[in-house]
Enzyme design. Structure first.
Site, short mmCIF file in Angstrom:
data_model
loop_
_atom_site.label_atom_id
_atom_site.label_comp_id
_atom_site.label_asym_id
_atom_site.label_seq_id
_atom_site.Cartn_x
_atom_site.Cartn_y
_atom_site.Cartn_z
N ARG A 44 103.94 24.68 12.63
CA ARG A 44 103.54 25.86 13.40
C ARG A 44 102.47 26.62 12.63
NH1 ARG A 44 107.62 29.79 16.49
NH2 ARG A 44 107.76 27.86 17.66
N LYS A 68 119.54 20.43 16.76
CA LYS A 68 118.91 19.63 17.82
C LYS A 68 119.15 18.14 17.59
CE LYS A 68 114.72 21.02 18.80
NZ LYS A 68 113.25 21.15 18.98
N LYS A 80 110.95 22.00 9.04
CA LYS A 80 109.83 22.65 9.74
C LYS A 80 108.77 23.03 8.72
CE LYS A 80 108.76 23.93 13.97
NZ LYS A 80 109.10 23.22 15.19
N PRO A 113 103.56 17.94 15.98
CA PRO A 113 102.95 19.17 16.53
C PRO A 113 103.95 20.30 16.73
CG PRO A 113 103.31 17.56 18.27
CD PRO A 113 103.72 16.89 16.99
N VAL A 179 103.64 22.04 26.58
CA VAL A 179 104.90 21.78 27.30
C VAL A 179 104.89 22.46 28.68
CG1 VAL A 179 107.40 21.98 27.25
CG2 VAL A 179 106.16 21.63 25.12
N ASP A 198 100.66 33.33 31.51
CA ASP A 198 100.18 32.99 30.17
C ASP A 198 99.24 34.11 29.72
OD1 ASP A 198 99.90 30.00 28.51
OD2 ASP A 198 98.60 31.66 27.93
N MET A 234 106.31 31.60 22.87
CA MET A 234 106.88 31.81 21.53
C MET A 234 108.37 32.13 21.64
SD MET A 234 104.33 31.30 19.64
CE MET A 234 104.68 31.95 18.00
N ASN A 256 111.53 27.51 21.14
CA ASN A 256 112.57 27.54 20.12
C ASN A 256 113.02 28.97 19.88
OD1 ASN A 256 112.80 24.75 19.09
ND2 ASN A 256 110.63 25.01 18.63
#
Ligand code: NAD
Length: 359
Positions: A44, A68, A80, A113, A179, A198, A234, A256
């Site tokens: 990220r 997950k 991460k 990604p 996504v 958006d 986000m 997330n």
């Protein structure tokens, strides 16, 4: 750093903070748990307010990856990476630094990604390490599309528990990136009615053109009536106040850690709003990236659609036990980790466990 943050870092198997002064780059990598296999997690890039916010984010995201993996039945653990964005960042040097750091971890962490990281950035990472998934035709394929397929399956399972079907379902999608855009296309193809927003107006216009969606302003999406709210931007978008008024019957998206506080999922639960755990719904990229990493083959669509079955089971068990679905999912994930760690043989005397950090 204060005690809370140090305790959170201490809950990880390994935490790495690296800088490249000339590039104005600071990156952090957290490996939360490798009981089930090498850590997997994306990169990220975000303009965090300060280092503390970045460290908190990487820790929360890495632990979410552990849960997950456990719930998606993927032989991998949670990790991460974050790049602290700033106006004078030398972006190429920063991603090269990520690549070198991932390479030094020697296969304990496999990356790909996440928000703010493009395929071009991942190609830079690949110049320094092979432990990265790049969508290059010969790679694992479009990971955003895979995540969207899993989220669409999760929304279908959620709709069934609400006594609804995808045809005619009103889904409000917040965030139309890799996504969100794919999710809109997939849901529209199955007859859902979409409401989109958006902060980049052009993304909303493109989604509306693609999926006959209705555009709403970013600041009004949490007040827009719908059947399912799908956060795909986000994290931390719903706090206890907005959870109390969200005009939806369900929440299911890719973002997330969508809750800003611990109260928010409880408030939804009390109101009877079914919230699908993000770390179950958004496992598509993990499944696809991990399959490619382990076998060199693309994942079957059927495997991604199994996310819908998992979501259905979790929602049914949570309803039976009277728990918020995220609480039940976390309990199942922790139990799986415990069972796996009790099966793990202790290292031979004098031999280091190769899956454990050496520093
Ligand atoms: P992305 O960066 O491609 O897209 C994010 C989109 O959200 C952008 O279009 C951005 O303009 C928009 N956005 C940002 N803030 C917003 C706001 N307040 N309101 C409305 N729109 C806003 O990211 P992505 O890869 O599509 O990922 C989306 C979310 O899903 C992230 O939280 C990510 O961590 C999570 N996720 C992604 C994947 C994946 O495969 N890419 C996998 C699992 C989870």
């Amino acid at each position: 750093m204060d005690d809370d943050l140090l305790a959170a870092i201490g809950a990880c198997e390994q935490f790495v903070l690296v800088t490249d002064r000339a590039a104005h780059a600071t990156i952090a990598v957290a490996i939360h748990d490798t009981t089930l296999g090498p850590a997997h997690g994306g990169i990220r890039r975000h303009a965090y307010g300060d280092l503390r916010a970045a460290v908190q984010d990487v820790l929360a995201l890495a632990s979410a990856m552990t849960w997950k993996c456990a719930l998606a039945d993927v032989p991998a653990g949670g990790g991460k990476a974050v790049v602290l964005d700033r106006p004078d960042l030398d972006r190429t040097a920063a991603y090269r630094l990520v690549g070198r750091t991932v390479q030094e971890l020697g296969g304990r962490f496999f990356t790909g990604p996440d928000v703010g990281t493009t395929n071009d950035d991942l190609r830079v990472v690949r110049t320094a390490t092979r432990f990265v998934a790049v969508d290059d035709g010969d790679g694992p394929g479009d990971l955003g599309e895979a995540t969207a397929t899993g989220v669409a399956a999760a929304i279908a399972a959620l709709a069934a528990r609400l006594g609804l079907e995808l045809r005619g379902l009103r889904v409000a999608v917040q965030g139309l990136g890799k996504v969100g855009m794919a999710l809109c296309r997939q849901l529209a193809a199955q007859g859902a009615r979409l409401i989109v927003s958006d902060v980049v107006a052009a993304n909303a216009v493109a989604a509306a053109a693609d999926s006959s969606a209705t555009i709403v302003a970013p600041e009004t999406i949490l007040r827009t009536p719908c059947d399912v709210f799908a956060p795909c931007a986000m994290g931390a978008v719903l706090d206890h106040r907005s959870a109390a008024t969200l005009p939806a019957r369900g929440v299911c998206g890719a973002a997330n850690n969508p809750f800003a506080d611990d109260e928010a999922p409880l408030v939804l639960h009390r109101r009877g709003v079914l919230a699908v755990p993000d770390f179950v719904a958004n496992a598509g990229a993990l499944i696809q990236g991990n399959t490619w990493h382990l076998t060199g083959r693309r994942v079957d669509r059927e495997r991604l659609l199994r996310i819908g079955a998992t979501v259905g089971e979790i929602l049914d068990r949570a309803a039976h036990d009277g728990l918020p679905p995220a609480h039940l999912a976390l309990r199942i994930a922790r139990e799986r980790l415990q069972r796996a760690s009790s099966r793990r043989p202790p290292p031979l005397p004098g031999c280091a466990d190769p899956t454990r950090p050496t520093h």
